[in-house]
Design a protein around this motif. Structure first.
Motif, PDB file in Angstrom:
ATOM      1  N   GLN A  69      -1.625  12.820 -15.935  1.00  0.00           N
ATOM      2  CA  GLN A  69      -0.983  11.522 -15.388  1.00  0.00           C
ATOM      3  C   GLN A  69       0.494  11.589 -15.909  1.00  0.00           C
ATOM      4  O   GLN A  69       0.997  12.104 -16.813  1.00  0.00           O
ATOM      5  CB  GLN A  69      -1.423  10.205 -16.524  1.00  0.00           C
ATOM      6  N   ARG A  70       1.284  10.894 -14.878  1.00  0.00           N
ATOM      7  CA  ARG A  70       2.825  10.925 -15.068  1.00  0.00           C
ATOM      8  C   ARG A  70       3.574   9.699 -15.204  1.00  0.00           C
ATOM      9  O   ARG A  70       3.182   8.805 -14.283  1.00  0.00           O
ATOM     10  CB  ARG A  70       3.459  11.885 -13.790  1.00  0.00           C
ATOM     11  N   VAL A  71       4.375   9.635 -16.058  1.00  0.00           N
ATOM     12  CA  VAL A  71       5.166   8.299 -16.320  1.00  0.00           C
ATOM     13  C   VAL A  71       6.369   8.335 -16.047  1.00  0.00           C
ATOM     14  O   VAL A  71       7.080   9.342 -16.336  1.00  0.00           O
ATOM     15  CB  VAL A  71       4.796   7.792 -17.753  1.00  0.00           C
ATOM     16  N   VAL A  72       6.855   7.633 -14.970  1.00  0.00           N
ATOM     17  CA  VAL A  72       8.438   7.528 -14.691  1.00  0.00           C
ATOM     18  C   VAL A  72       8.922   6.372 -14.944  1.00  0.00           C
ATOM     19  O   VAL A  72       8.558   5.251 -14.821  1.00  0.00           O
ATOM     20  CB  VAL A  72       8.290   7.953 -13.130  1.00  0.00           C
ATOM     21  N   ALA A  73      10.188   6.314 -15.652  1.00  0.00           N
ATOM     22  CA  ALA A  73      10.901   5.469 -15.783  1.00  0.00           C
ATOM     23  C   ALA A  73      11.995   5.078 -14.731  1.00  0.00           C
ATOM     24  O   ALA A  73      12.690   5.977 -14.296  1.00  0.00           O
ATOM     25  CB  ALA A  73      11.742   5.450 -17.034  1.00  0.00           C
ATOM     26  N   PHE A  74      11.794   3.808 -14.092  1.00  0.00           N
ATOM     27  CA  PHE A  74      12.799   3.814 -12.964  1.00  0.00           C
ATOM     28  C   PHE A  74      13.478   2.520 -13.312  1.00  0.00           C
ATOM     29  O   PHE A  74      13.195   1.280 -13.469  1.00  0.00           O
ATOM     30  CB  PHE A  74      12.018   3.229 -11.699  1.00  0.00           C
ATOM     31  N   THR A 104      12.658  -3.992  -4.716  1.00  0.00           N
ATOM     32  CA  THR A 104      12.916  -3.677  -3.330  1.00  0.00           C
ATOM     33  C   THR A 104      12.660  -2.340  -3.039  1.00  0.00           C
ATOM     34  O   THR A 104      11.754  -1.814  -1.890  1.00  0.00           O
ATOM     35  CB  THR A 104      14.231  -4.085  -2.684  1.00  0.00           C
ATOM     36  N   PHE A 105      13.392  -1.327  -3.662  1.00  0.00           N
ATOM     37  CA  PHE A 105      13.089   0.034  -3.404  1.00  0.00           C
ATOM     38  C   PHE A 105      11.849   0.541  -3.721  1.00  0.00           C
ATOM     39  O   PHE A 105      11.032   1.347  -3.093  1.00  0.00           O
ATOM     40  CB  PHE A 105      14.101   0.818  -4.831  1.00  0.00           C
ATOM     41  N   LEU A 106      11.118   0.080  -4.704  1.00  0.00           N
ATOM     42  CA  LEU A 106       9.744   0.364  -4.957  1.00  0.00           C
ATOM     43  C   LEU A 106       8.646  -0.181  -3.796  1.00  0.00           C
ATOM     44  O   LEU A 106       7.648   0.411  -3.832  1.00  0.00           O
ATOM     45  CB  LEU A 106       9.194   0.034  -6.543  1.00  0.00           C
ATOM     46  N   ARG A 107       9.074  -1.202  -3.619  1.00  0.00           N
ATOM     47  CA  ARG A 107       8.091  -1.667  -2.186  1.00  0.00           C
ATOM     48  C   ARG A 107       8.142  -0.686  -1.052  1.00  0.00           C
ATOM     49  O   ARG A 107       7.141  -0.310  -0.634  1.00  0.00           O
ATOM     50  CB  ARG A 107       8.601  -2.975  -1.513  1.00  0.00           C
ATOM     51  N   LYS A 108       9.235  -0.088  -0.756  1.00  0.00           N
ATOM     52  CA  LYS A 108       9.516   0.992   0.055  1.00  0.00           C
ATOM     53  C   LYS A 108       8.909   2.239  -0.264  1.00  0.00           C
ATOM     54  O   LYS A 108       8.179   2.783   0.552  1.00  0.00           O
ATOM     55  CB  LYS A 108      10.920   0.974   0.647  1.00  0.00           C
ATOM     56  N   PHE A 109       9.065   2.443  -1.528  1.00  0.00           N
ATOM     57  CA  PHE A 109       8.463   3.514  -2.010  1.00  0.00           C
ATOM     58  C   PHE A 109       6.937   3.684  -1.861  1.00  0.00           C
ATOM     59  O   PHE A 109       6.199   4.764  -1.636  1.00  0.00           O
ATOM     60  CB  PHE A 109       8.929   3.848  -3.387  1.00  0.00           C
ATOM     61  N   GLU A 159       1.248   6.683  -3.734  1.00  0.00           N
ATOM     62  CA  GLU A 159       0.566   5.752  -4.352  1.00  0.00           C
ATOM     63  C   GLU A 159       0.911   5.785  -6.228  1.00  0.00           C
ATOM     64  O   GLU A 159       1.070   7.084  -6.624  1.00  0.00           O
ATOM     65  CB  GLU A 159      -1.006   6.021  -4.380  1.00  0.00           C
ATOM     66  N   PHE A 160       1.217   4.484  -6.717  1.00  0.00           N
ATOM     67  CA  PHE A 160       1.569   4.396  -8.008  1.00  0.00           C
ATOM     68  C   PHE A 160       1.089   3.342  -8.568  1.00  0.00           C
ATOM     69  O   PHE A 160       0.924   2.446  -8.112  1.00  0.00           O
ATOM     70  CB  PHE A 160       2.947   4.803  -8.230  1.00  0.00           C
ATOM     71  N   GLU A 189      -2.340   8.517 -11.182  1.00  0.00           N
ATOM     72  CA  GLU A 189      -1.869   9.669 -11.147  1.00  0.00           C
ATOM     73  C   GLU A 189      -0.559   9.632 -11.937  1.00  0.00           C
ATOM     74  O   GLU A 189       0.127  10.303 -12.332  1.00  0.00           O
ATOM     75  CB  GLU A 189      -2.005  10.461  -9.823  1.00  0.00           C
ATOM     76  N   VAL A 190       0.209   8.333 -10.835  1.00  0.00           N
ATOM     77  CA  VAL A 190       1.567   8.258 -11.402  1.00  0.00           C
ATOM     78  C   VAL A 190       1.871   6.741 -11.805  1.00  0.00           C
ATOM     79  O   VAL A 190       1.260   5.915 -11.144  1.00  0.00           O
ATOM     80  CB  VAL A 190       2.546   8.351 -10.321  1.00  0.00           C
TER      81      VAL A 190
END
Length: 182
Positions: free
Chosen positions: A3-8, A18-23, A28-29, A77-78
């Motif tokens: 599992q990968r944790v990303v700080a946005f 808005t960015f994450l909706r497009k992402f 999948e995350f 996974e993310v």
């Protein structure tokens, strides 16, 4: 599965949601927000989460970690934590410690940036949120402080650091798609 944790991260009004909706159309995350994790751990209504910026910062960070532990989907996974590295309570911006991100197991730090004029416009159009209103020079300073703290946190934790704009959705997906994030 690893599992990968990303700080946005990015300042309030930069357009993280808005960015994450497009992402989400490309990858999948699990999407969690700092404010909702704190609100859930504190048992506060979602519409009252803006008031949390005026609460005790150390207590909020403890609650964020507690909320993350509960909300974390073991099958994802993310996980992308949509949050801040600088909290602005309307009086002064305060930097968040790298200890919080270390406790969350963050493996990469992504900082979203845009023109401060766009941030001001986003803030003025969003009546659902209660954010301090600043001119573009102050917003530029806050964005610079946020970038610097995100970079410092990444360096302290020895993790990847990326700066993205709204044009980088596909690029970020390619960076994160299956990458070990070391």
């Amino acid at each position: 599965m690893s599992q990968r944790v990303v700080a946005f991260t990015g300042i309030s009004g930069v357009g993280k949601t808005t960015f994450l909706r497009k992402f989400a159309e490309l990858m999948e995350f699990q999407h969690v927000t700092g404010g909702s994790l704190i609100a859930a751990a504190k048992n506060v209504a979602r519409d009252a989460r803006d008031d949390l910026r005026h609460a005790d910062l150390d207590e909020n960070q403890r609650l964020l970690i507690e909320g993350f532990t509960v909300a974390r989907d073991a099958n994802a996974e993310v996980i992308i934590l949509d949050g801040h590295v600088v909290i602005d309570d309307g009086e002064r911006p305060t930097k968040i410690s790298s200890d919080v991100f270390k406790a969350l197991g963050v493996m990469a730090m992504v900082h979203l940036e845009t023109d401060p004029k766009r941030i001001a416009k986003n803030r003025s159009k969003d009546s659902a949120r209660s954010r301090p209103r600043y001119d573009t020079d102050i917003l530029r300073q806050h964005q610079d402080m946020s970038r610097q703290n995100a970079h410092s946190i990444a360096e302290e934790l020895g993790i990847s650091f990326y700066i993205v704009t709204h044009n980088d959705v596909a690029h970020l997906a390619s960076l994160l798609e299956g990458a070990p994030l070391d």
